[in-house]
Design a protein around this motif. Structure first.
Motif, PDB file in Angstrom:
ATOM      1  N   THR A   2     -88.234  33.088  29.149  1.00 61.53           N
ATOM      2  CA  THR A   2     -88.002  34.485  28.808  1.00 61.53           C
ATOM      3  C   THR A   2     -86.746  34.661  27.959  1.00 61.53           C
ATOM      4  OG1 THR A   2     -89.067  35.188  30.841  1.00 61.53           O
ATOM      5  CG2 THR A   2     -87.647  36.781  29.780  1.00 61.53           C
ATOM      6  N   VAL A   3     -85.699  33.888  28.263  1.00 62.38           N
ATOM      7  CA  VAL A   3     -84.432  34.040  27.559  1.00 62.38           C
ATOM      8  C   VAL A   3     -84.032  32.705  26.943  1.00 62.38           C
ATOM      9  CG1 VAL A   3     -81.993  34.638  27.776  1.00 62.38           C
ATOM     10  CG2 VAL A   3     -83.686  35.836  29.170  1.00 62.38           C
ATOM     11  N   SER A  23     -84.768  37.242  23.764  1.00 66.19           N
ATOM     12  CA  SER A  23     -85.656  37.421  24.904  1.00 66.19           C
ATOM     13  C   SER A  23     -87.048  37.761  24.429  1.00 66.19           C
ATOM     14  CB  SER A  23     -85.118  38.523  25.817  1.00 66.19           C
ATOM     15  OG  SER A  23     -85.016  39.732  25.108  1.00 66.19           O
ATOM     16  N   GLY A  25     -89.508  38.738  26.952  1.00 64.53           N
ATOM     17  CA  GLY A  25     -90.172  39.469  28.021  1.00 64.53           C
ATOM     18  C   GLY A  25     -90.405  40.929  27.682  1.00 64.53           C
ATOM     19  N   ALA A  69     -84.959  39.528  39.352  1.00 61.63           N
ATOM     20  CA  ALA A  69     -84.319  38.756  38.279  1.00 61.63           C
ATOM     21  C   ALA A  69     -83.188  37.907  38.843  1.00 61.63           C
ATOM     22  CB  ALA A  69     -83.776  39.705  37.208  1.00 61.63           C
ATOM     23  N   ASP A  73     -82.036  35.191  33.804  1.00 62.65           N
ATOM     24  CA  ASP A  73     -82.776  36.165  32.999  1.00 62.65           C
ATOM     25  C   ASP A  73     -81.857  37.079  32.194  1.00 62.65           C
ATOM     26  OD1 ASP A  73     -85.412  35.479  34.106  1.00 62.65           O
ATOM     27  OD2 ASP A  73     -84.638  36.375  35.961  1.00 62.65           O
ATOM     28  N   ALA A 133     -80.923  42.234  31.631  1.00 62.43           N
ATOM     29  CA  ALA A 133     -81.829  41.093  31.740  1.00 62.43           C
ATOM     30  C   ALA A 133     -83.205  41.480  31.227  1.00 62.43           C
ATOM     31  CB  ALA A 133     -81.938  40.633  33.204  1.00 62.43           C
ATOM     32  N   LEU A 135     -87.376  40.246  31.705  1.00 61.96           N
ATOM     33  CA  LEU A 135     -88.368  39.455  32.439  1.00 61.96           C
ATOM     34  C   LEU A 135     -89.711  39.547  31.747  1.00 61.96           C
ATOM     35  CD1 LEU A 135     -87.527  40.820  35.989  1.00 61.96           C
ATOM     36  CD2 LEU A 135     -86.740  38.685  35.000  1.00 61.96           C
ATOM     37  N   ASP A 136     -90.559  38.537  31.983  1.00 59.50           N
ATOM     38  CA  ASP A 136     -91.934  38.594  31.456  1.00 59.50           C
ATOM     39  C   ASP A 136     -92.718  39.629  32.211  1.00 59.50           C
ATOM     40  OD1 ASP A 136     -91.805  36.705  29.428  1.00 59.50           O
ATOM     41  OD2 ASP A 136     -92.148  35.063  30.828  1.00 59.50           O
TER      42      ASP A 136
END
Length: 136
Positions: A2-3, A23, A25, A69, A73, A133, A135-136
């Motif tokens: 993701t990152v 990122s 996500g 997270a 992330d 952050a 996230l997917d």
């Protein structure tokens, strides 16, 4: 992943953070400024920059965890420190290092800013941490 964190060639080195994060996500997590307070809002580590950095990072980790997270992330961190002086860096980094393993802090950090301010919202607060952050 993701990152993706990196520092392109030609950017200032060495620094304890990556200059760039990318990122991929779709779910964004923003953790508001966290300070050195326990769950009951009691001050933690009054007058101790290292202790306050550690507690603020612990609180940030709790916020991230609540959203599913981790620091892995995080694409951006921002620290605000009252009455900042360069000679405070040792205490600041001691606080980071004291919880790095416990919290899974990436080394080097994602892109980070350390911003000196005159005052935060209460006189005993020396540091505040914000995290962003993806996230997917």
């Amino acid at each position: 992943m993701t990152v993706q964190l990196f520092s392109p060639e030609g950017m200032m080195q060495p620094v304890p953070y990556n200059h760039v994060s990318v990122s991929t996500g779709t779910r964004h997590v923003h953790v508001a400024g966290q300070i050195a307070r326990d769950a009951d809002a009691n001050p933690v580590a009054t007058g101790d920059l290292a202790g306050q950095v550690a507690q603020a990072l612990r609180n940030t980790a709790r916020g991230l965890d609540g959203a599913g997270a981790t620091f892995g992330d995080v694409v951006r961190l921002r620290f605000f420190v009252t009455q900042w002086q360069p000679e405070m860096m040792g205490d600041f980094m001691a606080g980071v290092e004291s919880v790095a393993g416990e919290l899974g802090l990436p080394q080097p950090f994602p892109p980070v800013s350390l911003i000196g301010v005159d005052y935060l919202f209460e006189p005993d607060v020396l540091v505040e941490v914000e995290a962003y952050a993806v996230l997917d």
